[in-house]
Design a protein around this motif. Structure first.
Motif, short mmCIF file in Angstrom:
data_model
loop_
_atom_site.label_atom_id
_atom_site.label_comp_id
_atom_site.label_asym_id
_atom_site.label_seq_id
_atom_site.Cartn_x
_atom_site.Cartn_y
_atom_site.Cartn_z
N UNK A 150 -6.06 -7.55 7.51
CA UNK A 150 -6.05 -6.10 7.49
C UNK A 150 -4.77 -5.57 6.82
N UNK A 151 -3.63 -6.22 7.07
CA UNK A 151 -2.39 -5.79 6.43
C UNK A 151 -2.48 -5.91 4.92
N UNK A 168 -3.12 -3.18 -0.37
CA UNK A 168 -3.91 -2.95 -1.59
C UNK A 168 -4.17 -1.45 -1.76
N UNK A 169 -4.54 -0.79 -0.68
CA UNK A 169 -4.73 0.67 -0.73
C UNK A 169 -3.41 1.34 -1.12
N UNK A 170 -2.31 0.86 -0.58
CA UNK A 170 -0.99 1.39 -0.91
C UNK A 170 -0.67 1.22 -2.39
N UNK A 171 -0.99 0.05 -2.95
CA UNK A 171 -0.73 -0.19 -4.37
C UNK A 171 -1.61 0.70 -5.25
N UNK A 206 9.58 -2.63 4.78
CA UNK A 206 9.24 -3.82 3.99
C UNK A 206 7.85 -3.68 3.38
N UNK A 207 7.63 -2.54 2.73
CA UNK A 207 6.33 -2.23 2.12
C UNK A 207 6.42 -2.36 0.60
#
Length: 87
Positions: A2-3, A8-11, A60-61
């Protein structure tokens, strides 16, 4: 798992929002027309992006670090252009 999906959504968000900002930087650089840019807005935006970048490091994203690193440079360039090319 899930992380990874969340990153991936963040990127995807990072790429789209960062890419959306780049044409303004390019146009300003080419035309040297800064009359429609608000210096207070640019400064607030720059401080906000620097804050998001710091937050990305603290969380740490990678997606936040990636997007905000590029946008810090882009927004700094717009602030620089606004000051350099103002009338």
């Amino acid at each position: 798992m899930q992380d990874s999906f969340i990153e991936i959504i963040g990127f995807i968000a990072a790429i789209l929002t960062t890419a959306a900002f780049l044409p303004q930087v390019y146009k300003t650089w080419k035309t040297k027309d800064v009359s429609s840019l608000s210096l207070p807005m640019l400064l607030l935006f720059f401080i906000g992006i620097v804050s998001w970048l710091a937050y990305g490091f603290l969380k740490n994203s990678p997606s936040m670090i990636f997007a905000n690193s590029i946008t810090v440079v882009s927004s700094f360039l717009l602030v620089y252009f606004k000051i350099k090319y103002r009338e």
